[in-house]
Scaffold this motif. Sequence first.
Motif, PDB file in Angstrom:
ATOM      1  N   UNK A   1       0.831  -1.198   0.000  1.00  0.00           N
ATOM      2  CA  UNK A   1       0.000   0.000   0.000  1.00  0.00           C
ATOM      3  C   UNK A   1       0.871   1.256   0.000  1.00  0.00           C
ATOM      4  N   UNK A   2       1.933   1.251   0.810  1.00  0.00           N
ATOM      5  CA  UNK A   2       2.842   2.393   0.836  1.00  0.00           C
ATOM      6  C   UNK A   2       3.561   2.561  -0.491  1.00  0.00           C
ATOM      7  N   UNK A   3       4.004   1.464  -1.068  1.00  0.00           N
ATOM      8  CA  UNK A   3       4.709   1.536  -2.341  1.00  0.00           C
ATOM      9  C   UNK A   3       3.810   2.055  -3.448  1.00  0.00           C
ATOM     10  N   UNK A   4       2.520   1.757  -3.348  1.00  0.00           N
ATOM     11  CA  UNK A   4       1.584   2.195  -4.372  1.00  0.00           C
ATOM     12  C   UNK A   4       1.165   3.652  -4.186  1.00  0.00           C
ATOM     13  N   UNK A   5       0.969   4.080  -2.931  1.00  0.00           N
ATOM     14  CA  UNK A   5       0.441   5.416  -2.660  1.00  0.00           C
ATOM     15  C   UNK A   5       1.524   6.485  -2.541  1.00  0.00           C
ATOM     16  N   UNK A   6       2.701   6.116  -2.052  1.00  0.00           N
ATOM     17  CA  UNK A   6       3.745   7.102  -1.789  1.00  0.00           C
ATOM     18  C   UNK A   6       4.730   7.148  -2.955  1.00  0.00           C
ATOM     19  N   UNK A   7       4.559   8.155  -3.808  1.00  0.00           N
ATOM     20  CA  UNK A   7       5.408   8.302  -4.986  1.00  0.00           C
ATOM     21  C   UNK A   7       6.865   8.540  -4.594  1.00  0.00           C
ATOM     22  N   UNK A   8       7.073   9.180  -3.432  1.00  0.00           N
ATOM     23  CA  UNK A   8       8.440   9.511  -3.020  1.00  0.00           C
ATOM     24  C   UNK A   8       9.291   8.261  -2.826  1.00  0.00           C
ATOM     25  N   UNK A   9       8.679   7.129  -2.500  1.00  0.00           N
ATOM     26  CA  UNK A   9       9.446   5.912  -2.282  1.00  0.00           C
ATOM     27  C   UNK A   9      10.056   5.394  -3.576  1.00  0.00           C
ATOM     28  N   UNK A  10       9.545   5.855  -4.724  1.00  0.00           N
ATOM     29  CA  UNK A  10      10.123   5.472  -6.006  1.00  0.00           C
ATOM     30  C   UNK A  10      11.384   6.280  -6.307  1.00  0.00           C
ATOM     31  N   UNK A  11      11.538   7.429  -5.631  1.00  0.00           N
ATOM     32  CA  UNK A  11      12.755   8.215  -5.757  1.00  0.00           C
ATOM     33  C   UNK A  11      12.835   9.127  -6.955  1.00  0.00           C
ATOM     34  N   UNK A  12      11.712   9.339  -7.661  1.00  0.00           N
ATOM     35  CA  UNK A  12      11.750  10.169  -8.868  1.00  0.00           C
ATOM     36  C   UNK A  12      11.086  11.525  -8.681  1.00  0.00           C
ATOM     37  N   UNK A  13      10.094  11.628  -7.804  1.00  0.00           N
ATOM     38  CA  UNK A  13       9.392  12.890  -7.583  1.00  0.00           C
ATOM     39  C   UNK A  13       9.242  13.139  -6.093  1.00  0.00           C
ATOM     40  N   UNK A  14       9.326  14.415  -5.714  1.00  0.00           N
ATOM     41  CA  UNK A  14       9.225  14.794  -4.312  1.00  0.00           C
ATOM     42  C   UNK A  14       8.385  16.059  -4.181  1.00  0.00           C
ATOM     43  N   UNK A  15       7.430  16.074  -3.253  1.00  0.00           N
ATOM     44  CA  UNK A  15       6.659  17.299  -3.027  1.00  0.00           C
ATOM     45  C   UNK A  15       7.536  18.379  -2.422  1.00  0.00           C
ATOM     46  N   UNK A  16       7.218  19.616  -2.738  1.00  0.00           N
ATOM     47  CA  UNK A  16       7.953  20.745  -2.200  1.00  0.00           C
ATOM     48  C   UNK A  16       7.155  21.428  -1.109  1.00  0.00           C
ATOM     49  N   UNK A  17       7.836  22.151  -0.264  1.00  0.00           N
ATOM     50  CA  UNK A  17       7.182  22.855   0.822  1.00  0.00           C
ATOM     51  C   UNK A  17       6.195  23.887   0.281  1.00  0.00           C
ATOM     52  N   UNK A  18       6.499  24.501  -0.839  1.00  0.00           N
ATOM     53  CA  UNK A  18       5.618  25.511  -1.407  1.00  0.00           C
ATOM     54  C   UNK A  18       4.293  24.923  -1.861  1.00  0.00           C
ATOM     55  N   UNK A  19       4.297  23.604  -2.121  1.00  0.00           N
ATOM     56  CA  UNK A  19       3.055  22.947  -2.566  1.00  0.00           C
ATOM     57  C   UNK A  19       2.078  22.715  -1.426  1.00  0.00           C
ATOM     58  N   UNK A  20       2.556  22.733  -0.167  1.00  0.00           N
ATOM     59  CA  UNK A  20       1.677  22.440   0.968  1.00  0.00           C
ATOM     60  C   UNK A  20       1.651  23.578   1.949  1.00  0.00           C
ATOM     61  N   UNK A  21       2.064  24.784   1.542  1.00  0.00           N
ATOM     62  CA  UNK A  21       2.009  25.946   2.423  1.00  0.00           C
ATOM     63  C   UNK A  21       0.563  26.190   2.856  1.00  0.00           C
ATOM     64  N   UNK A  22       0.394  26.483   4.109  1.00  0.00           N
ATOM     65  CA  UNK A  22      -0.940  26.732   4.633  1.00  0.00           C
ATOM     66  C   UNK A  22      -1.546  25.521   5.274  1.00  0.00           C
ATOM     67  N   UNK A  23      -0.929  24.324   5.049  1.00  0.00           N
ATOM     68  CA  UNK A  23      -1.440  23.119   5.677  1.00  0.00           C
ATOM     69  C   UNK A  23      -0.844  22.975   7.065  1.00  0.00           C
ATOM     70  N   UNK A  24      -1.527  22.289   7.931  1.00  0.00           N
ATOM     71  CA  UNK A  24      -1.075  22.081   9.304  1.00  0.00           C
ATOM     72  C   UNK A  24      -0.056  20.954   9.353  1.00  0.00           C
ATOM     73  N   UNK A  25       1.060  21.157  10.024  1.00  0.00           N
ATOM     74  CA  UNK A  25       2.110  20.145  10.129  1.00  0.00           C
ATOM     75  C   UNK A  25       1.912  19.315  11.379  1.00  0.00           C
TER      76      UNK A  25
END
Length: 308
Positions: A284-308
């Motif tokens: 499930x993690x391998x399917x849902x989490x693109x970052x585990x593939x090592x090719x794409x990573x979300x940036x902080x600017x993409x989630x600004x305003x969200x609660x950490x």
Amino acid sequence: MAWNVFKLCTGLKVLGSVMILVVLSVVGVSYYAVVITNYLPQVMKGGSATATSLLVLILFHVLLAMLLWCYFAVVFTDPGRVPQGWRPSSSEDDLEVQSLPLDQTPETMTVTLSVPTMAQSARIRYCRKCSQYKPPRSHHCSVCGRCILKMDHHCIWVVNCVGAHNYKFFLLFLLYTFFETTLVTVALLPQFISFFGDLEEDSSFPSTLATTFLGFVLNLAFALSVLGFLIMHMSLVAGNTTTIEAYEKKASARWRFDLGWKRNFEQVFGMKKLYWFLPLYTQDDLRRMIVLQGLEYPLRSDIDGQEF
């Protein structure tokens, strides 16, 4: 340009094979000192120390099994290779590559992408050695002779690079190594103290005393060194950075991949808490989490305003 020491260190692969033997040798010495020499005979004798000795033996074998599982997972897992013919995802109209050096990377090129996770004005790099594009956070390893996805460092102890696909396994290897070496150090401490006592009254063989002494010293040294290394890497995980990135990034700038410690931790260990201490991921993690593939990573600017 900084001098690349690895150009003259092709022998590191051979040295790494020797390091595997060193690791197995330390494991062998520790096993002989703890199990064969001290605690198994105490269990066989019986008496008041039987329960304690049995507990030490159980913990020792469980931690040793996890240590070896994680170690060979790092050794035999490909850290992440760039797919053949990989290109940055973008629209043909927006793909305007300019040969402008950015930061300290002469092979970096600027292109405007339409991918949300890469934001605007993303930096697309090209590896001249591999003659291919380099995904975000990847670096070329001179020892392996190829680009590694989210490369952290080349580790001679595991004869492999530590990257996107085996970084979790490497961290768990450090964790279980610290637990195991600490247990062995504490377990052999009474015998180590008695080593400096009256040797004439000690009925142990000289080889047994020497193995106990050597096992204690080696495990104490490994426990202290691994603890510092483990603390360093956990701080890197908390900031979602690698050893190479921590060296390259500017201290004054907010790291663009820092999503908050919880999300940063999940990008390495996955979202299933039951699997955090195992050197594997759920499907499930391998399917849902693109970052585990090592090719794409979300940036902080993409989630600004969200609660950490």
